[in-house]
Each structure stands twice: as C-alpha cells, then as structure tokens.
Write a protein that holds these residues in place. Structure first.
Motif, mmCIF file in Angstrom:
data_model
loop_
_atom_site.group_PDB
_atom_site.id
_atom_site.type_symbol
_atom_site.label_atom_id
_atom_site.label_comp_id
_atom_site.label_asym_id
_atom_site.label_seq_id
_atom_site.Cartn_x
_atom_site.Cartn_y
_atom_site.Cartn_z
ATOM 1 N N VAL A 65 -8.860 35.464 -114.104
ATOM 2 C CA VAL A 65 -8.966 35.147 -112.674
ATOM 3 C C VAL A 65 -8.344 36.258 -111.833
ATOM 4 O O VAL A 65 -8.928 36.683 -110.823
ATOM 5 C CB VAL A 65 -8.348 33.770 -112.363
ATOM 6 N N ALA A 66 -7.194 36.754 -112.247
ATOM 7 C CA ALA A 66 -6.554 37.854 -111.504
ATOM 8 C C ALA A 66 -7.460 39.087 -111.494
ATOM 9 O O ALA A 66 -7.607 39.747 -110.455
ATOM 10 C CB ALA A 66 -5.204 38.194 -112.121
ATOM 11 N N ASP A 67 -8.096 39.374 -112.625
ATOM 12 C CA ASP A 67 -8.988 40.531 -112.708
ATOM 13 C C ASP A 67 -10.205 40.380 -111.801
ATOM 14 O O ASP A 67 -10.585 41.331 -111.116
ATOM 15 C CB ASP A 67 -9.454 40.760 -114.155
ATOM 16 N N ILE A 68 -10.821 39.188 -111.794
ATOM 17 C CA ILE A 68 -12.015 39.036 -110.953
ATOM 18 C C ILE A 68 -11.649 39.030 -109.474
ATOM 19 O O ILE A 68 -12.418 39.526 -108.651
ATOM 20 C CB ILE A 68 -12.891 37.812 -111.324
ATOM 21 N N ARG A 69 -10.482 38.502 -109.154
ATOM 22 C CA ARG A 69 -10.055 38.533 -107.750
ATOM 23 C C ARG A 69 -9.797 39.974 -107.317
ATOM 24 O O ARG A 69 -10.165 40.373 -106.219
ATOM 25 C CB ARG A 69 -8.808 37.677 -107.541
ATOM 26 N N ALA A 70 -9.184 40.763 -108.200
ATOM 27 C CA ALA A 70 -8.883 42.158 -107.874
ATOM 28 C C ALA A 70 -10.156 42.989 -107.767
ATOM 29 O O ALA A 70 -10.225 43.933 -106.973
ATOM 30 C CB ALA A 70 -7.958 42.751 -108.931
ATOM 31 N N ALA A 71 -11.175 42.642 -108.552
ATOM 32 C CA ALA A 71 -12.423 43.414 -108.573
ATOM 33 C C ALA A 71 -13.417 42.970 -107.502
ATOM 34 O O ALA A 71 -14.452 43.614 -107.329
ATOM 35 C CB ALA A 71 -13.071 43.299 -109.955
ATOM 36 N N ALA A 72 -13.109 41.899 -106.790
ATOM 37 C CA ALA A 72 -14.035 41.399 -105.763
ATOM 38 C C ALA A 72 -14.247 42.472 -104.701
ATOM 39 O O ALA A 72 -13.305 43.150 -104.297
ATOM 40 C CB ALA A 72 -13.498 40.120 -105.129
ATOM 41 N N PRO A 73 -15.487 42.632 -104.268
ATOM 42 C CA PRO A 73 -15.760 43.659 -103.257
ATOM 43 C C PRO A 73 -15.036 43.368 -101.945
ATOM 44 O O PRO A 73 -14.787 42.210 -101.611
ATOM 45 C CB PRO A 73 -17.276 43.602 -103.069
ATOM 46 N N ALA A 74 -14.716 44.427 -101.233
ATOM 47 C CA ALA A 74 -14.077 44.274 -99.925
ATOM 48 C C ALA A 74 -14.971 43.429 -99.032
ATOM 49 O O ALA A 74 -16.180 43.587 -99.027
ATOM 50 C CB ALA A 74 -13.834 45.636 -99.304
ATOM 51 N N GLY A 75 -14.370 42.507 -98.335
ATOM 52 C CA GLY A 75 -15.118 41.645 -97.435
ATOM 53 C C GLY A 75 -15.657 40.384 -98.095
ATOM 54 O O GLY A 75 -16.167 39.500 -97.414
ATOM 55 N N ALA A 76 -15.549 40.301 -99.425
ATOM 56 C CA ALA A 76 -16.004 39.091 -100.118
ATOM 57 C C ALA A 76 -15.045 37.952 -99.782
ATOM 58 O O ALA A 76 -13.840 38.177 -99.595
ATOM 59 C CB ALA A 76 -16.038 39.309 -101.625
ATOM 60 N N PRO A 77 -15.553 36.720 -99.703
ATOM 61 C CA PRO A 77 -14.664 35.600 -99.418
ATOM 62 C C PRO A 77 -13.583 35.476 -100.497
ATOM 63 O O PRO A 77 -13.869 35.648 -101.688
ATOM 64 C CB PRO A 77 -15.582 34.374 -99.441
ATOM 65 N N GLU A 78 -12.388 35.228 -100.058
ATOM 66 C CA GLU A 78 -11.252 35.070 -100.967
ATOM 67 C C GLU A 78 -11.424 33.792 -101.790
ATOM 68 O O GLU A 78 -11.923 32.793 -101.284
ATOM 69 C CB GLU A 78 -9.965 34.992 -100.143
ATOM 70 N N ILE A 79 -11.038 33.865 -103.068
ATOM 71 C CA ILE A 79 -11.036 32.638 -103.868
ATOM 72 C C ILE A 79 -9.598 32.284 -104.219
ATOM 73 O O ILE A 79 -8.745 33.157 -104.370
ATOM 74 C CB ILE A 79 -11.889 32.745 -105.151
ATOM 75 N N ASP A 80 -9.344 31.004 -104.328
ATOM 76 C CA ASP A 80 -8.025 30.489 -104.667
ATOM 77 C C ASP A 80 -7.841 30.576 -106.179
ATOM 78 O O ASP A 80 -8.659 30.048 -106.939
ATOM 79 C CB ASP A 80 -7.916 29.042 -104.188
ATOM 80 N N ALA A 81 -6.775 31.247 -106.609
ATOM 81 C CA ALA A 81 -6.533 31.450 -108.045
ATOM 82 C C ALA A 81 -6.368 30.121 -108.777
ATOM 83 O O ALA A 81 -6.917 29.931 -109.864
ATOM 84 C CB ALA A 81 -5.307 32.331 -108.253
ATOM 85 N N ASN A 82 -5.606 29.197 -108.193
ATOM 86 C CA ASN A 82 -5.397 27.909 -108.865
ATOM 87 C C ASN A 82 -6.707 27.138 -109.002
ATOM 88 O O ASN A 82 -6.963 26.520 -110.045
ATOM 89 C CB ASN A 82 -4.366 27.060 -108.118
ATOM 90 N N ALA A 83 -7.535 27.179 -107.967
ATOM 91 C CA ALA A 83 -8.834 26.496 -108.028
ATOM 92 C C ALA A 83 -9.697 27.120 -109.117
ATOM 93 O O ALA A 83 -10.350 26.408 -109.897
ATOM 94 C CB ALA A 83 -9.540 26.577 -106.676
ATOM 95 N N ALA A 84 -9.703 28.445 -109.189
ATOM 96 C CA ALA A 84 -10.511 29.131 -110.198
ATOM 97 C C ALA A 84 -10.042 28.778 -111.604
ATOM 98 O O ALA A 84 -10.858 28.459 -112.482
ATOM 99 C CB ALA A 84 -10.457 30.636 -109.972
#
Length: 141
Positions: A65-84
C-alpha cells in the motif's frame, strides 16, 4: 449487471490504453455506470488473490500500500492507507470487517488493480479469464 463496455473500460485501464479508455468512458457516460462498482469489486477480488493470500503477513500488505501510494501520479486522488489495507485483507479473508466509504473503496480498488495487473503483469488470455470470472461473480451479487 455489468456490460461489455464496463469490461472494456477495465481492460483498457489495465493495459494503459488511455485513448481507448477515454472512448469507452464516454460511451459509459451515455449508457450509464450501473453495476460498475460491483464489477470493479469483483476484479479487485481476483487481482488481490493473484498477489496475496490469507498467509500474507500484514507488513507485506502495508509495504504494498505504501508503494502504490508513493507511485500514484501527481494529481491522482489520495487513498487512505488504512482503507486500502483493510480492503486487501478483506479480499483474502472474508472474516475481515469493512466499513469503507464507497468512493474511497472505488479509488483503492482501481489503484490496486492497476498495481497488480498493470504494466503487462498479466497476459492477455489471463486478463480475459480474470475479467470473465469477475463478470460471472458480479452478475451473481
């Protein structure tokens, strides 16, 4: 009930075919998106179960989850780590309780599907089979 256009939308999303994805999205805007969240959830279930199982340590899911959040493109909607993390655990363990906002769940599901199946991580035949299984599951729900 999922439509062939919804399946095409997910296929073009996974394959990174943005032009085709935009065309399918425009068509779905006309036809309607009813049933899409159910199909997306089914694809998410099968994608997660390709990558994780009930024996996967929580730390591995947290790192993913940390890796996919870090790799998300700029401007992509933020995702909640706990939810993921919760949604991923729930996909491999039906006893995990989830009470996630549907909009957040959709964001998480889309990002996780791309992380697991995108970048040619799955052969066309395997993707077709996964999508067919997801349609069958979504149509039973």
């Amino acid at each position: 009930m999922s439509s062939p256009e919804m399946v095409d939308y997910i296929r073009t999303m996974v394959r990174g075919d943005h032009e085709a994805n935009d065309r399918v999205e425009a068509r779905l805007d006309q036809l309607g998106w009813d049933g899409f969240p159910t199909l997306l959830g089914a694809v998410f279930y099968f994608a997660v179960n390709r990558r994780f199982d009930e024996r996967t340590p929580p730390g591995e899911i947290m790192r993913f989850v940390a890796d996919i959040r870090a790799a998300a493109p700029a401007g992509a909607p933020e995702i909640d780590a706990n939810a993921a993390e919760t949604l991923i655990r729930a996909a491999v363990d039906p006893d995990v309780e989830t009470a996630i906002d549907p909009q957040m769940a959709g964001r998480v599901q889309g990002l996780v599907i791309l992380a697991i199946l995108g970048n040619d991580a799955i052969a066309d035949d395997d993707l077709d089979a996964l999508l067919a299984d997801a349609v069958a599951l979504a149509n039973r729900v």
